[in-house]
Write a protein that holds these residues in place. Sequence first.
Motif, short mmCIF file in Angstrom:
data_model
loop_
_atom_site.label_atom_id
_atom_site.label_comp_id
_atom_site.label_asym_id
_atom_site.label_seq_id
_atom_site.Cartn_x
_atom_site.Cartn_y
_atom_site.Cartn_z
N THR B 130 -26.44 -9.30 -19.46
CA THR B 130 -27.38 -8.51 -20.27
C THR B 130 -28.59 -8.05 -19.47
OG1 THR B 130 -28.59 -10.46 -21.00
CG2 THR B 130 -26.75 -9.77 -22.37
N SER B 131 -28.87 -8.76 -18.38
CA SER B 131 -30.07 -8.40 -17.60
C SER B 131 -29.77 -7.39 -16.50
CB SER B 131 -30.70 -9.67 -16.99
OG SER B 131 -29.83 -10.18 -16.01
N GLY B 137 -26.89 -3.21 -18.89
CA GLY B 137 -27.54 -4.31 -19.61
C GLY B 137 -26.72 -4.73 -20.81
N ASP B 138 -27.44 -4.88 -21.94
CA ASP B 138 -26.83 -5.29 -23.20
C ASP B 138 -25.71 -4.37 -23.67
OD1 ASP B 138 -27.59 -7.54 -24.47
OD2 ASP B 138 -29.46 -6.70 -25.28
N ASP B 139 -25.93 -3.05 -23.44
CA ASP B 139 -25.02 -2.06 -24.00
C ASP B 139 -23.70 -1.98 -23.25
OD1 ASP B 139 -27.00 -1.44 -25.77
OD2 ASP B 139 -27.90 0.02 -24.41
N SER B 235 -18.76 -4.93 -21.21
CA SER B 235 -20.08 -5.30 -21.70
C SER B 235 -20.22 -6.82 -21.61
CB SER B 235 -20.27 -4.81 -23.15
OG SER B 235 -19.90 -5.82 -24.05
N THR B 240 -19.22 -13.80 -23.89
CA THR B 240 -19.98 -14.63 -24.83
C THR B 240 -19.25 -15.92 -25.17
OG1 THR B 240 -18.95 -13.50 -26.66
CG2 THR B 240 -21.12 -12.73 -26.00
#
Lengths: 247, 310
Positions: B130-131, B137-139, B235, B240
Motif C-alpha cells: 500500500t505504501s 499504492g492502495d489502488d 493490488s 491481505t
Amino acid sequence: MIPLRIEHLCKSYGALKVTDDVSLDIAENELHAIIGPNGAGKTTLIHQLSGLAQPDSGRVVFMGEEVTHLPMDARARLGLVRSFQITSILPRFSALENVALAAQARDGSSFRFFSNASREADLNDIAMRLLTRFGLHERAQVAAGSLSHGEKRQLELAVALAAQPKLLLLDEPLAGASHEEAQRLIVTLQTLKRELPIVLIEHDMDAVFALADRVSVLVYGRIIASGLPQDVRADPQVRAAYLGEEV
Amino acid sequence: MKRRSLILPVMLFALLALVPLLATLGPRSFILAITTRIVILALAALSLDLLIGYGAMISFGHAAFLGLGAYSVAILSSHGINNAFAHIGCALAVSLVFALITGAISLRTKGVYFIMITLAFGQMLFFLGTSLAAYGGDDGLTLAQRSLVFGAPVLKNDVTLYYVCFAALLGAYLLCRAIVASRFGRVLRGIRDNPVRMQAIGFAPFRYQLTAYVLAGMIAAVAGVLLANQAEFVSPAYATWQRSGELIFVVVLGGLGSLHGAIIGAAAFSLLAELLSHYTEHWAMIFGPILILVVLFVRGGLTGLLGGGR
C-alpha cells in the motif's frame, strides 16, 4: 574410554532440586539401572542426558565429547539414543516405516526430494531385520498406532536400534506392559545388553535385578547409593527410602 | 500411494484439461476466466497444503507470496521488462529470500504463535504494497499487457493462459506428490506427527520445515505471477490476511493432506462463491456455515466425501 560420563549435574525447577549433583560413569558393556521412588527425578535425568532438557550446571560427556548443550537430534546422530516412557511412535506410519525412518536418519542425506522413500530396499531390509528380531515381522505393514501396547514397546526398541546407538537410554521400557509382555521385553533386553551399554530407568524390580550390572538409587534428585545390585539391595539408606517396601 | 487414490486426481486433471473445450458450450470467456482463477487458486492452496497438511505449519500469511509473485510482474513491467521468464525468475528469487527470512524467524515459534507471526509478516508485506506510491499504492496497478514469451504476446490468448496455468498446477502437483513420498517428505510427515520422536532418532526439524516453507512460498509466488497475468492488474489486496484465510479455508474445505483436495477445495470455493453471490451480496453468511458443516461432519473435507482416500 568411558562411553558416558556424568559430572556434577544439577537442575532445579524453582526451589525444587530435581537433579542434585549427580555424577556417574557408565562403563562399556554395562547395563546401569537407575531406580528410585516416584518423583525422584529419574526421567528428568534421562531428559538431560538425551538433550530434551538442559541442566543448570554440570557436564555430560559422551564418547569423550562434551554434549551438555547439544540438542537431542545432534546427540542421537553421535549415537546417544533414547526411548520414551510414554510410547513415542508415529501412529499413522506402518511399523516398518517407523523403523525405516530411523534407519534413514543414519543413511546419508534426507534432503532427497524425488525418489520414493518407502521403496528403498536398503532401508526396508534393515527395518525388516529389526522387526523380525523384535517379533514384529508379521505386523510390519500395520499402522503403528494399531499395535498392541506390548508391540509398541517392542517397536520403540526397534526404532531406537535402527538409529544405530552406541549407548541406549531406556526410560521405563516395561511401563504399562502386561506380565507376559514384560517377560518378553526382559528377554529382549538381556540380549541387547550384550551389544551396547544401556542406562535403564525401571520401576519393575524383577526386571532391574534380572538385567542390571550396576544399580544407582536416586532419591530427591540425589544418588544415595550406587553399586552391585545385591549391595544396593542391602543398603539401609535404600531400604529407608523405599519405606520398607520390598527392594 | 495406492492405485485407487489415483482415480480422483486423474479425473480432476482430465476434467480441467477439457475445460476450454467445454467452455465453448457456454459464455466462453466468462467460463475461461473463472476456471483460470480456480486453477491459480488451486496452485496456491496446493502449496499451502504442503505446509499445513504435511508439515503441520499453519501459515496465516501465505497470501504474501501471491503478492510477491504478482508485484514481480507489475513492477518489472512498469519498467519495461515484459519477459515472462524474468517475471517468474524474479518471483522465485524474491519469494525464496522472503521465505528464508520469515520462515527462519517464524519457525522458532510453535502453534498459535507460528500462526500469529506468519500473519504479522503477511500484513507487513501488505502494508509495504500500500505504501508503494510509484506502483499504485492502495489502488494497485493495471498492467499494460500480459507477460511476453520471447517478445511474443503468447499469453494474450485466454486459452493459452489457461493451459499455462493448468501446466503449472499439474507440474506443482506432481512435484509435491513426489516430495511427499520422498525421503524429505517422509521426514516432514514424521515431524508433523511427532517432532520429539524425530529428534530422538536424529532429525533436526527446523531445516526440514524451513525447506518446505520455502518450497511452498515459491510455488505460491508462481501462482501470484499467473494471477497478475490473468487479472492484468495487481493490488495489495492480493496479499491481505483475508486472502491468507481464504487459502486455509480452501485447503480445509478440500481436505488437508491429500494435495488434490486443494484443487477440489479451490473449485468448490470459487463456484460456490460465484453461485451464492448471484443471490445475495451477503453470500459469506451462507458460506461460513457450509464450511463449519464440512469441517464438523466430513472428515478429510470434500476429498473424504468423494472417497478418494488420502
